[in-house]
Design an enzyme around this catalytic site. Structure first.
Site, short mmCIF file in Angstrom:
data_model
loop_
_atom_site.label_atom_id
_atom_site.label_comp_id
_atom_site.label_asym_id
_atom_site.label_seq_id
_atom_site.Cartn_x
_atom_site.Cartn_y
_atom_site.Cartn_z
N ASP A 1 0.81 -1.23 0.00
CA ASP A 1 0.00 0.00 0.00
C ASP A 1 0.84 1.27 0.00
OD1 ASP A 1 0.73 -0.51 2.68
OD2 ASP A 1 -0.99 0.60 3.45
N THR B 1 -8.86 2.75 8.07
CA THR B 1 -8.13 2.04 7.01
C THR B 1 -8.51 0.56 6.94
OG1 THR B 1 -6.19 1.52 8.38
CG2 THR B 1 -6.19 3.64 7.24
N MET C 1 -5.87 -0.98 2.06
CA MET C 1 -5.25 0.19 1.44
C MET C 1 -5.08 1.29 2.50
SD MET C 1 -4.51 -0.26 -1.85
CE MET C 1 -3.77 -1.78 -1.22
N HIS C 2 -4.31 0.98 3.54
CA HIS C 2 -4.09 1.92 4.65
C HIS C 2 -3.53 3.25 4.15
CE1 HIS C 2 -4.48 -1.40 7.57
NE2 HIS C 2 -3.62 -2.08 6.82
N ASP C 3 -2.35 3.18 3.54
CA ASP C 3 -1.59 4.40 3.23
C ASP C 3 -2.20 5.24 2.12
OD1 ASP C 3 0.18 3.59 5.20
OD2 ASP C 3 1.48 2.52 3.80
#
Length: 298
Positions: free
Chosen positions: A15, A190, A232-234
């Protein structure tokens, strides 16, 4: 227009690379520079350069930062898959400037204009604050992928400790308590933006070199974690520079509870209208994923 520095531990989880690509391919964002942190920061720098080259949207300078946690009291987690499939050689070339120096110089030279987007452990940021405390007031905002309060609608499903904080809880504690204006993009939101292997195949459909590279990284990370989805944290942190309305937030004070054991580093939120941390609690998942597909994978 947002002028940003992206501070990243790009490499293991796919990510980070998607987040960098989203920033590079969004006209609302000017990427002033990229700084790498934690572990083999030289390899991480080369990965960042490789991803930017695939974006066909210009490049930004990349500066390697701090390898170990702030107090050197914890082992560094290195999965061994960093840069896999990207033809990255660790020849230990050093950049002309250290990441911490670059962060300080850029923020102090452009007061109120630079947003720090942090998507890795907070060691570089803590060191920059120690070295030049005035950046706390000079930075426009710190948009941080990190922490978890478990105060949102999915709180019962979330772990008590988040990766970026537990890698260096002392650094995280320093940053949260610094008084800087912070937008905390934690697991509360997230963990609501996952993609599956089927989603990944749809994202790869355009067949562009960037889409193929990123989806290969996503596949590799799913295989490494032995599961059929990833989060898709970032990219969500970057997306909030484009559309802040993707999330609902509350103003809080955040403290980091930790000791010298591992893992440790719980982020505890207390509601405070005058707190310095705006905490994301809910997210419009469909709008975010649509933005990601249009900007990065089309």
């Amino acid at each position: 227009m947002s002028r940003m520095i992206l501070d990243t531990d790009i490499g293991t989880d796919s990510d980070d690379a998607v987040a960098l690509a989203l920033a590079m391919r969004s006209p609302e964002i000017t990427v002033e520079g990229v700084t790498t942190v934690y572990g083999n920061v030289i390899v991480r720098s080369k990965i960042a350069q490789k991803i930017m080259a695939l974006c066909s949207a210009g490049e930004a300078p990349v500066y390697a930062g701090i390898v170990k946690p702030l107090l050197h009291n914890r082992d560094v987690f290195w999965a061994g898959i960093e840069g896999e499939g990207l033809d990255i050689a660790d020849d230990r070339e050093e950049g002309t400037k250290h990441a911490v120096d670059y962060i300080i110089e850029t923020i102090m030279g452009n007061p109120g204009e630079i947003t720090l987007v942090t998507i890795g452990p907070l060691t570089n940021i803590a060191a920059a604050i120690i070295r030049e405390p005035r950046i706390v007031k000079a930075v426009k905002e710190i948009v941080m992928m990190g922490g978890v309060t478990r105060l949102g609608s999915t709180g019962v499903e979330l772990p008590a400790i988040e990766h970026n904080v537990k890698c260096d809880p002392e650094a995280a504690s320093l940053v949260f308590s610094s008084g800087a204006k912070i937008l905390m993009v934690g697991l509360d939101v997230t963990r609501q933006v996952s993609i599956t292997r089927a989603d990944k195949d749809e994202l790869a459909a355009s067949g562009t070199p960037l889409a193929q590279t990123l989806t290969a990284q996503i596949t590799g990370y799913m295989d490494y974690r032995q599961r059929d989805f990833t989060f898709m944290h970032d990219p969500l942190a970057v997306a909030l520079l484009i559309n802040r309305k993707l999330v609902k937030t509350r103003q809080m004070d955040i403290r980091v509870d930790y000791d010298h054991r591992h893992p440790t580093g719980m982020t505890v939120g207390e509601l405070n209208e005058n707190g310095n941390v705006e905490v994301c609690l809910e997210v419009d998942r469909e709008s975010f994923l649509r933005l990601l597909q249009q900007r990065v994978f089309s």
